[in-house]
Design a protein around this motif. Sequence first.
Motif, PDB file in Angstrom:
ATOM      1  N   ARG A 197      43.426  47.013  35.760  1.00 56.44           N
ATOM      2  CA  ARG A 197      42.430  47.162  36.831  1.00 56.44           C
ATOM      3  C   ARG A 197      42.048  48.626  37.043  1.00 56.44           C
ATOM      4  O   ARG A 197      40.889  48.944  37.313  1.00 56.44           O
ATOM      5  CB  ARG A 197      43.002  46.571  38.119  1.00 56.44           C
ATOM      6  N   LYS A 268      33.118  44.122  36.830  1.00 55.16           N
ATOM      7  CA  LYS A 268      32.963  43.316  38.049  1.00 55.16           C
ATOM      8  C   LYS A 268      33.346  41.862  37.803  1.00 55.16           C
ATOM      9  O   LYS A 268      33.859  41.189  38.699  1.00 55.16           O
ATOM     10  CB  LYS A 268      31.512  43.397  38.533  1.00 55.16           C
ATOM     11  N   PHE A 271      37.427  42.026  37.082  1.00 55.62           N
ATOM     12  CA  PHE A 271      38.209  42.520  38.223  1.00 55.62           C
ATOM     13  C   PHE A 271      37.383  42.444  39.513  1.00 55.62           C
ATOM     14  O   PHE A 271      37.027  43.480  40.095  1.00 55.62           O
ATOM     15  CB  PHE A 271      38.671  43.960  37.983  1.00 55.62           C
ATOM     16  N   SER A 273      38.142  41.712  42.499  1.00 56.02           N
ATOM     17  CA  SER A 273      38.796  42.200  43.711  1.00 56.02           C
ATOM     18  C   SER A 273      38.474  43.667  43.976  1.00 56.02           C
ATOM     19  O   SER A 273      38.510  44.124  45.125  1.00 56.02           O
ATOM     20  CB  SER A 273      40.312  42.014  43.608  1.00 56.02           C
ATOM     21  N   LYS A 274      38.152  44.413  42.913  1.00 50.48           N
ATOM     22  CA  LYS A 274      37.786  45.818  43.088  1.00 50.48           C
ATOM     23  C   LYS A 274      36.481  45.961  43.866  1.00 50.48           C
ATOM     24  O   LYS A 274      36.201  46.993  44.466  1.00 50.48           O
ATOM     25  CB  LYS A 274      37.636  46.505  41.719  1.00 50.48           C
ATOM     26  N   ASN A 276      35.403  43.484  46.086  1.00 57.12           N
ATOM     27  CA  ASN A 276      35.458  42.511  47.176  1.00 57.12           C
ATOM     28  C   ASN A 276      34.683  41.247  46.847  1.00 57.12           C
ATOM     29  O   ASN A 276      33.953  40.690  47.670  1.00 57.12           O
ATOM     30  CB  ASN A 276      34.901  43.125  48.458  1.00 57.12           C
ATOM     31  N   ARG A 277      34.852  40.772  45.598  1.00 58.58           N
ATOM     32  CA  ARG A 277      34.209  39.549  45.172  1.00 58.58           C
ATOM     33  C   ARG A 277      35.254  38.512  44.810  1.00 58.58           C
ATOM     34  O   ARG A 277      36.402  38.838  44.503  1.00 58.58           O
ATOM     35  CB  ARG A 277      33.305  39.808  43.949  1.00 58.58           C
ATOM     36  N   LYS A 278      34.843  37.260  44.813  1.00 62.17           N
ATOM     37  CA  LYS A 278      35.722  36.176  44.404  1.00 62.17           C
ATOM     38  C   LYS A 278      35.719  36.042  42.886  1.00 62.17           C
ATOM     39  O   LYS A 278      34.712  36.267  42.244  1.00 62.17           O
ATOM     40  CB  LYS A 278      35.290  34.843  45.029  1.00 62.17           C
ATOM     41  N   ARG A 279      36.870  35.676  42.323  1.00 66.81           N
ATOM     42  CA  ARG A 279      36.979  35.467  40.892  1.00 66.81           C
ATOM     43  C   ARG A 279      36.121  34.278  40.475  1.00 66.81           C
ATOM     44  O   ARG A 279      36.137  33.220  41.120  1.00 66.81           O
ATOM     45  CB  ARG A 279      38.437  35.222  40.489  1.00 66.81           C
TER      46      ARG A 279
END
Length: 281
Positions: A197, A268, A271, A273-274, A276-279
């Motif tokens: 990450r 993006k 990763f 979470s870097k 602030n998104r959902k996987r």
Amino acid sequence: MSAVKELFKIGGQPNLSKSTSSIITVSGIFLILALWQLVCSLGLIPDKILPSPLAVITSYGSLFSEYDALPNAWYSIKLNLLAYFWAILISLPFGFFISLYPINNMIIGKYINSIRYLPIPAMSGIFIAIFGLTFGMKTSFLTFSLLIYILPAVANKVNDLQNPTNDKDFVYLQTIQTLGATQWQKFRYVYFPYVTRNISQEIITLTGISWSYIVIVEMLYKDGAVSGIGALIQTMTRMSKMPEVYALLILVIVIGILQDILLKYLDKLIFPSKYNRKRLF
């Protein structure tokens, strides 16, 4: 009006619409072209050194129709992606191996950053001696030029995570140890995601460096009519076709920008979470 004033204020953050910001940004390209044309029109720099923007733009026709610019560009792109693949594939396991175990860290880890100071262009002769004048030489040379940056980055991130004074990150190890995790679980759920990450941005930053070395290695050896943008630049230089040389240099910049955009998109996606998104997967 206040937003416009902020444009001329040191450290200002103008509150402009997205379309207005885009227009101002794009206008910079036209300003550069206008200044470029002005310098050429006034004869401040001979056209044998700096051709006019129009001459550079019109040269793309002959580059694509007569000199196979598109196949050469694809050749360079494949070389770049292949080198990235091998550099990452080698750096991750070796970086972890060096930094996870105290004995390796003490023997090798303390000096791992020093490999970044190696003069890569000067080492081209060594790769030619080992691999000969082959495509493998190009791939190995470029892989090594990326590896000397990625490998220390991996090792340093592992050390950052293991550093007790790094309160922000060391807490991850403390937490999983408290939960009674095994060595494999520590690696799977803390070490590997933390390192990958955090080195992704450094890998993206290497885009400019990688294209510099691609041009160098392709100038060393031309293995056919299609041998990459670097070889084509060398050919155009020998033929004194300066508009074509500048056109190819601009093409490298465009490809580099597109590669940078692609890598940021993948960052993006992999990763989230870097950002602030959902996987997504």
